[in-house]
Motif scaffolding. Structure first.
Motif, mmCIF file in Angstrom:
data_model
loop_
_atom_site.group_PDB
_atom_site.id
_atom_site.type_symbol
_atom_site.label_atom_id
_atom_site.label_comp_id
_atom_site.label_asym_id
_atom_site.label_seq_id
_atom_site.Cartn_x
_atom_site.Cartn_y
_atom_site.Cartn_z
ATOM 1 N N THR A 143 0.844 -1.200 0.000
ATOM 2 C CA THR A 143 0.000 0.000 0.000
ATOM 3 C C THR A 143 0.877 1.246 0.000
ATOM 4 O O THR A 143 1.762 1.396 0.853
ATOM 5 C CB THR A 143 -0.915 0.032 1.238
ATOM 6 O OG1 THR A 143 -1.717 -1.148 1.265
ATOM 7 C CG2 THR A 143 -1.818 1.262 1.206
ATOM 8 N N VAL A 144 0.612 2.109 -0.961
ATOM 9 C CA VAL A 144 1.296 3.405 -1.015
ATOM 10 C C VAL A 144 0.249 4.487 -0.771
ATOM 11 O O VAL A 144 -0.785 4.523 -1.451
ATOM 12 C CB VAL A 144 1.976 3.644 -2.372
ATOM 13 C CG1 VAL A 144 2.713 4.989 -2.359
ATOM 14 C CG2 VAL A 144 2.939 2.507 -2.697
ATOM 15 N N THR A 186 9.086 -9.844 -3.436
ATOM 16 C CA THR A 186 9.606 -9.043 -2.330
ATOM 17 C C THR A 186 10.663 -8.057 -2.834
ATOM 18 O O THR A 186 11.032 -8.058 -4.011
ATOM 19 C CB THR A 186 10.229 -9.946 -1.258
ATOM 20 O OG1 THR A 186 11.285 -10.715 -1.858
ATOM 21 C CG2 THR A 186 9.180 -10.883 -0.658
ATOM 22 N N GLY A 187 11.148 -7.237 -1.901
ATOM 23 C CA GLY A 187 12.228 -6.326 -2.218
ATOM 24 C C GLY A 187 11.806 -5.058 -2.929
ATOM 25 O O GLY A 187 12.635 -4.377 -3.544
ATOM 26 N N PHE A 188 10.530 -4.721 -2.846
ATOM 27 C CA PHE A 188 10.044 -3.543 -3.567
ATOM 28 C C PHE A 188 10.306 -2.244 -2.808
ATOM 29 O O PHE A 188 10.317 -2.197 -1.577
ATOM 30 C CB PHE A 188 8.538 -3.655 -3.820
ATOM 31 C CG PHE A 188 8.185 -4.599 -4.934
ATOM 32 C CD1 PHE A 188 8.425 -4.260 -6.249
ATOM 33 C CD2 PHE A 188 7.611 -5.835 -4.654
ATOM 34 C CE1 PHE A 188 8.099 -5.121 -7.283
ATOM 35 C CE2 PHE A 188 7.280 -6.699 -5.678
ATOM 36 C CZ PHE A 188 7.522 -6.347 -6.991
ATOM 37 N N ARG A 189 10.469 -1.194 -3.583
ATOM 38 C CA ARG A 189 10.443 0.180 -3.083
ATOM 39 C C ARG A 189 9.499 0.985 -3.972
ATOM 40 O O ARG A 189 9.358 0.703 -5.171
ATOM 41 C CB ARG A 189 11.846 0.802 -3.097
ATOM 42 C CG ARG A 189 12.820 0.143 -2.126
ATOM 43 C CD ARG A 189 14.149 0.895 -2.073
ATOM 44 N NE ARG A 189 14.848 0.838 -3.357
ATOM 45 C CZ ARG A 189 15.917 1.568 -3.653
ATOM 46 N NH1 ARG A 189 16.418 2.431 -2.762
ATOM 47 N NH2 ARG A 189 16.512 1.451 -4.825
ATOM 48 N N ALA A 190 8.832 1.940 -3.381
ATOM 49 C CA ALA A 190 7.842 2.729 -4.127
ATOM 50 C C ALA A 190 8.513 3.913 -4.823
ATOM 51 O O ALA A 190 9.535 4.439 -4.365
ATOM 52 C CB ALA A 190 6.751 3.222 -3.187
ATOM 53 N N GLN A 191 7.885 4.316 -5.912
ATOM 54 C CA GLN A 191 8.373 5.476 -6.656
ATOM 55 C C GLN A 191 7.172 6.306 -7.109
ATOM 56 O O GLN A 191 6.225 5.772 -7.692
ATOM 57 C CB GLN A 191 9.192 5.025 -7.857
ATOM 58 C CG GLN A 191 10.064 6.099 -8.474
ATOM 59 C CD GLN A 191 10.990 5.525 -9.541
ATOM 60 O OE1 GLN A 191 10.636 4.594 -10.254
ATOM 61 N NE2 GLN A 191 12.194 6.073 -9.652
ATOM 62 N N SER A 214 7.454 -0.451 4.946
ATOM 63 C CA SER A 214 7.594 -1.098 6.254
ATOM 64 C C SER A 214 6.470 -2.126 6.396
ATOM 65 O O SER A 214 5.454 -2.045 5.705
ATOM 66 C CB SER A 214 7.508 -0.063 7.383
ATOM 67 O OG SER A 214 6.250 0.591 7.363
ATOM 68 N N GLY A 215 6.661 -3.082 7.297
ATOM 69 C CA GLY A 215 5.650 -4.117 7.498
ATOM 70 C C GLY A 215 6.191 -5.490 7.172
ATOM 71 O O GLY A 215 7.404 -5.711 7.080
ATOM 72 N N ASP A 216 5.274 -6.453 6.993
ATOM 73 C CA ASP A 216 5.676 -7.820 6.651
ATOM 74 C C ASP A 216 4.632 -8.456 5.760
ATOM 75 O O ASP A 216 3.581 -7.868 5.488
ATOM 76 C CB ASP A 216 5.891 -8.650 7.918
ATOM 77 C CG ASP A 216 4.688 -8.657 8.834
ATOM 78 O OD1 ASP A 216 3.566 -8.915 8.349
ATOM 79 O OD2 ASP A 216 4.857 -8.385 10.040
ATOM 80 N N SER A 217 4.907 -9.678 5.324
ATOM 81 C CA SER A 217 4.022 -10.346 4.364
ATOM 82 C C SER A 217 2.664 -10.702 4.962
ATOM 83 O O SER A 217 1.682 -10.846 4.239
ATOM 84 C CB SER A 217 4.695 -11.614 3.833
ATOM 85 O OG SER A 217 4.995 -12.507 4.888
ATOM 86 N N ASP A 218 2.606 -10.873 6.284
ATOM 87 C CA ASP A 218 1.334 -11.220 6.918
ATOM 88 C C ASP A 218 0.414 -10.011 7.065
ATOM 89 O O ASP A 218 -0.768 -10.068 6.716
ATOM 90 C CB ASP A 218 1.583 -11.852 8.289
ATOM 91 C CG ASP A 218 2.254 -13.203 8.189
ATOM 92 O OD1 ASP A 218 2.006 -13.909 7.186
ATOM 93 O OD2 ASP A 218 3.031 -13.551 9.091
ATOM 94 N N SER A 219 0.949 -8.930 7.580
ATOM 95 C CA SER A 219 0.121 -7.742 7.813
ATOM 96 C C SER A 219 0.099 -6.812 6.611
ATOM 97 O O SER A 219 -0.759 -5.936 6.502
ATOM 98 C CB SER A 219 0.625 -6.972 9.041
ATOM 99 O OG SER A 219 1.968 -6.558 8.866
ATOM 100 N N ILE A 222 3.507 -1.135 3.751
ATOM 101 C CA ILE A 222 2.920 0.182 3.549
ATOM 102 C C ILE A 222 3.992 1.266 3.593
ATOM 103 O O ILE A 222 5.007 1.129 4.296
ATOM 104 C CB ILE A 222 1.827 0.473 4.609
ATOM 105 C CG1 ILE A 222 1.084 1.770 4.284
ATOM 106 C CG2 ILE A 222 2.409 0.496 6.014
ATOM 107 C CD1 ILE A 222 -0.168 1.984 5.117
ATOM 108 N N VAL A 223 3.787 2.312 2.823
ATOM 109 C CA VAL A 223 4.648 3.479 2.872
ATOM 110 C C VAL A 223 3.780 4.711 2.620
ATOM 111 O O VAL A 223 2.847 4.664 1.819
ATOM 112 C CB VAL A 223 5.784 3.400 1.827
ATOM 113 C CG1 VAL A 223 5.251 3.348 0.401
ATOM 114 C CG2 VAL A 223 6.745 4.573 1.991
ATOM 115 N N THR A 224 4.071 5.782 3.338
ATOM 116 C CA THR A 224 3.355 7.055 3.156
ATOM 117 C C THR A 224 4.343 8.080 2.587
ATOM 118 O O THR A 224 5.436 8.279 3.138
ATOM 119 C CB THR A 224 2.785 7.563 4.482
ATOM 120 O OG1 THR A 224 1.859 6.593 4.992
ATOM 121 C CG2 THR A 224 2.058 8.891 4.289
#
Length: 231
Positions: A143-144, A186-191, A214-219, A222-224
């Motif tokens: 989630t961005v 995995t290993g994503f960063r938002a742009q 931040s976060g993990d695969s279960d929950s 997310i990044v703001t």
């Protein structure tokens, strides 16, 4: 004379016997009676009824919630697909079909599901008492959220996520300023690739800046991202 009478009586008895036999045994091959017929529809002992039976498939997630829009197929032990197509699962996660009670097409396979769910097309599910329940697991969520300096949602911002394998596009941010993607990587960063009119990047940031989740695969991850609203 006695001999003639004896012959006549014997003839009468023979005719009566033949008539009685024809009357009693005539239903044997019609299939309408109980024990007489083996080739018809009505006999209880004529080989057993092959009736129409409703087979039901239910698809749920790990929390037991129904999943609609799942496409499935029926196959036999040789992998041949049943000629009649199944409807996709409804709002209750169910789809059903009528087949003969001795149908050989009792294997169920997944064809497709909403993008947030993992689909193993090789796995085979089998009916128990004409029903089967399939549980799907969801991919991790990313989630961005894009907000301005006042914390208000920014609608229509364009985004993508990138890792070492490349970038995947995200939907534009919605009325809540969010864009969500479910993906089993995995290993994503938002742009943040483009801002709607009336906004600009925060100081020192631009369309090439990466933002860490931040976060993990279960929950979920997310990044703001905070941007500046301009007059």
């Amino acid at each position: 004379m006695k001999k003639i009478i004896s012959i006549l009586l014997s003839s009468v008895l023979l005719v009566v016997s033949l008539f009685a036999f024809a009357s009693c045994g005539g239903d044997g091959n019609t299939g309408d009676g109980g024990n007489g017929g083996g080739n018809g529809d009505g006999g209880d002992n004529g080989g057993g009824a092959n009736t129409d039976v409703t087979y039901t498939i239910t698809v749920k997630d790990e929390d037991g919630n129904a999943i609609s829009g799942v496409s499935l197929s029926l196959t036999n032990s040789a992998g041949l697909e049943y000629y009649n197509t199944l409807d996709v699962t409804d709002a209750e996660g169910k789809t059903s079909i009528k087949m003969k009670s001795d149908s050989q097409y009792t294997n169920v396979k997944l064809k497709s599901a909403p993008s947030r769910y993992a689909v193993d097309k090789s796995q085979v599910y089998t009916f128990t008492n004409n029903a089967v329940t399939i549980t799907l697991t969801s991919h991790p969520s990313y989630t961005v959220k894009v907000v301005d300096q006042n914390g208000d949602a920014v609608v229509g911002a364009k985004l993508q996520m990138c890792n070492d394998a490349g970038c995947v596009p995200l939907d534009d941010t919605d009325e809540g300023g969010e864009s969500v993607r479910y993906i089993d990587k995995t290993g994503f960063r938002a742009q943040l690739t483009e801002l709607p009119s009336g906004y600009e990047y925060a100081e020192g940031e631009n369309d090439a800046t990466y933002y860490d989740f931040s976060g993990d695969s279960d929950s979920g991850y997310i990044v703001t991202i905070e941007v500046k609203k301009v007059n």
